[in-house]
Scaffold this motif. Structure first.
Motif, short mmCIF file in Angstrom:
data_model
loop_
_atom_site.label_atom_id
_atom_site.label_comp_id
_atom_site.label_asym_id
_atom_site.label_seq_id
_atom_site.Cartn_x
_atom_site.Cartn_y
_atom_site.Cartn_z
N LEU A 4 0.85 -1.18 0.00
CA LEU A 4 0.00 0.00 0.00
C LEU A 4 0.89 1.24 0.00
N GLU A 6 0.60 5.41 0.14
CA GLU A 6 -0.22 6.60 0.30
C GLU A 6 0.45 7.79 -0.37
N CYS A 22 -4.46 6.11 -1.69
CA CYS A 22 -3.71 4.92 -1.28
C CYS A 22 -3.90 3.86 -2.35
N TRP A 36 -8.75 4.05 6.55
CA TRP A 36 -7.77 5.08 6.88
C TRP A 36 -7.68 5.20 8.40
N CYS A 95 -3.15 4.08 5.40
CA CYS A 95 -4.22 3.23 4.91
C CYS A 95 -3.92 1.79 5.31
N GLY A 110 0.02 0.84 4.94
CA GLY A 110 0.90 1.67 4.14
C GLY A 110 1.92 2.35 5.03
#
Length: 119
Positions: A4, A6, A22, A36, A95, A110
């Protein structure tokens, strides 16, 4: 392996707006949930919003009416539109993806993107 990434963080004045993105890469299966979270200095990480693969969204009370989460299932991307930002919204935003594969649950994060709200 799912990753992930962002983007979209930055500096904004109180009352301003930002849109975070993301992007998820790897084997993304259907039925997943994207969410989130945020973490301000000296505070615990807190949940902000989540959205299911069929678009059902939910929000923390602190952001309800100001933030909107959405997703693009073709691009495997989740967005967080943040309006009417307040200084207390300043944090690192992360995320997180929840998905199941072969009977196991996974929830990668992330790396985070910084949001600063200041005049």
């Amino acid at each position: 392996q799912v990753q992930l990434v962002e983007s979209g963080g930055g500096l904004v004045q109180p009352g301003g707006s930002l849109r975070l993105s993301c992007a998820a890469s790897g084997s993304i299966f259907s039925g997943n949930v994207l969410a989130w979270y945020r973490q301000a200095p000296g505070k615990e990480r807190e949940w902000v919003a989540r959205i299911t693969s069929d678009g059902f969204a939910s929000y923390a009370d602190s952001v309800k009416g100001r933030f909107t989460i959405s997703r693009d299932n073709v691009k495997n991307t989740v967005y967080l539109q943040m309006n009417s930002l307040k200084p207390e919204d300043a944090a690192v935003y992360f995320c997180r993806l929840f998905y199941a594969k072969n009977g196991y649950l996974y929830d990668p994060w992330g790396q985070g993107t910084q949001v600063t709200v200041s005049s």
